[in-house]
Write an enzyme that holds these catalytic residues in place. Structure first.
Site: not given
Ligand code: ADP
Ligand code: LIP
Length: 357
Positions: A197, A247-250, A274
């Protein structure tokens, strides 16, 4: 295993533990959910990886550890990929959300590890070969020797920086250490993709790391950037109504891996990253994806991608943006806009809002 000519099984290995997430705002508990990158990652990969009927089969093995107190054994992701049981309690995080409006790059939550389950050892991994592996620890459970074993077993390994650079102070608060000072650093030349990130990126040393592997820096609602030896690219985001950034990055990393499985170049695959990052922030906890949305995404991929040679199956990767990059973004954006309109019209579909008071 069945597969179309040039296809075949592309089995994946995900290593990292499920956990309990407690979401707090102003000291008050506002949500308790299944967490752990392995849960978000397998949720996306199970949903959008190509299947045998699409010409390529991409099954998944998840190696995760929990304690007897694990509260989500019957949730879809752990039910499909059961964890190993340990005497130690399940890893647990408290995520304290701030009241200040978070900017795209500022940390929007303070994480504290309140329990840590056992580490995942090399001997916990199945003794066979995989097309690709995802090292997605959240609490230091992917040991350096475990990552090394993954690298031996998997043709391509994708790593979430949070598995490598997290340190925990006396209170369990998540801090970061520089990657260079860790035993993981020497493994970087054998890693294919390292995702960080924008908060983690300064600890990675992007300029050094990109000489060894492709580095992807996610930038919240601004999308992401890829840096490889000899080039870089910015990949545009998708619209989302953010209710919980967890959980966005995962989900990004899993969408990205799925894009490679579908045969996209790394820059094009980041569009799928994305897309699923945006989908994750629109839900509290691990999302249950709308079946029509998934079908629409798969139809787009089937129509646009030559799937006979999945990028993840080769010895080298194609990083460049393809001719159909913008077209792919537009098509996925149409689906994302339809979904976010539906979410605004129909807030009754189980969505709460962790991000605003
Ligand atoms: N508010 C948002 N709107 C749209 N997409 C988002 C939003 N937040 C995150 N994403 C997507 O999810 C990806 C990962 O989010 P980010 O916040 O950078 O990671 P992390 O969860 O690891 O902090 C981003 O690159 C972006 O594609
Ligand atoms: O939000 P994100 O950075 O993608 O990933 C999160 C981890 O950072 C966190 O430790 C864990 O408790 C969450 O369940 C989730 O896996």
């Amino acid at each position: 295993m069945k597969g179309a000519p040039g296809g075949g099984a592309l089995e994946g290995l995900v290593v990292g533990s499920y956990c309990h997430d407690v979401l707090l705002r102003g000291g008050r508990v506002v949500g308790e959910t299944l967490g752990g990158a392995a849960a978000f990652v397998s949720n996306v990969l199970d949903a959008v990886s190509p299947r045998a009927e699409e010409g390529i089969e991409a099954p998944l093995v998840v190696v995760s550890k929990v304690g007897h107190d694990f509260a989500y054994a019957s949730a879809p992701a752990p039910a499909r990929h059961p964890p190993l049981l340990c005497a130690a309690p399940t890893t647990s995080f408290h995520a304290q959300f701030s009241d200040a409006a978070a900017s795209a790059h500022a940390p929007d939550r303070e994480l504290r590890r309140v329990c840590a389950c056992d580490p995942i050892y090399p001997a916990d991994l199945p003794d066979r070969r995989f097309a690709y592996g995802l090292a997605v620890g959240v609490a230091g459970e992917v040991l350096p020797e475990t990552l090394e074993r993954m690298i031996r077993l998997c043709r391509a390994v994708l790593v979430d920086a949070q598995a490598l650079i997290r340190a925990f102070d006396g209170e369990g608060a998540v801090r970061h250490v520089t990657l260079e000072g860790t035993p993981y650093a020497r493994l970087l030349p054998r890693v294919a993709f390292l995702k960080a990130s924008s908060e983690e990126a300064p600890y990675i040393g992007v300029e050094t790391a990109r000489r060894w592997c492709c580095v992807i820096v996610t930038e919240g609602r601004d999308g992401c950037r890829l840096y490889w030896d000899g080039g870089e690219a910015r990949v545009a985001p998708f619209p989302a109504v953010q209710v919980d950034p967890t959980g966005a990055g995962d989900s990004f990393l899993a969408g990205f891996a799925a894009g490679l499985l579908w045969g996209l170049s790394a820059t094009d695959a980041a569009l799928l990253g994305n897309y699923f990052g945006a989908a994750a922030v629109s839900h509290v906890g691990v999302p249950t994806f709308n079946a029509k949305m998934l079908q629409a995404v798969k139809t787009i991929l089937e129509g646009k991608v030559k799937r006979c040679n999945p990028c993840i199956n080769g010895t080298t990767f194609n990083f460049e943006r393809s001719n159909m990059h913008d077209e792919l973004h537009t098509s996925l954006q149409e689906v994302a806009m339809l979904m976010s309109e539906k979410q605004e019209i129909d807030p009754a579909n189980g969505i709460g809002d962790i991000c605003s008071t």
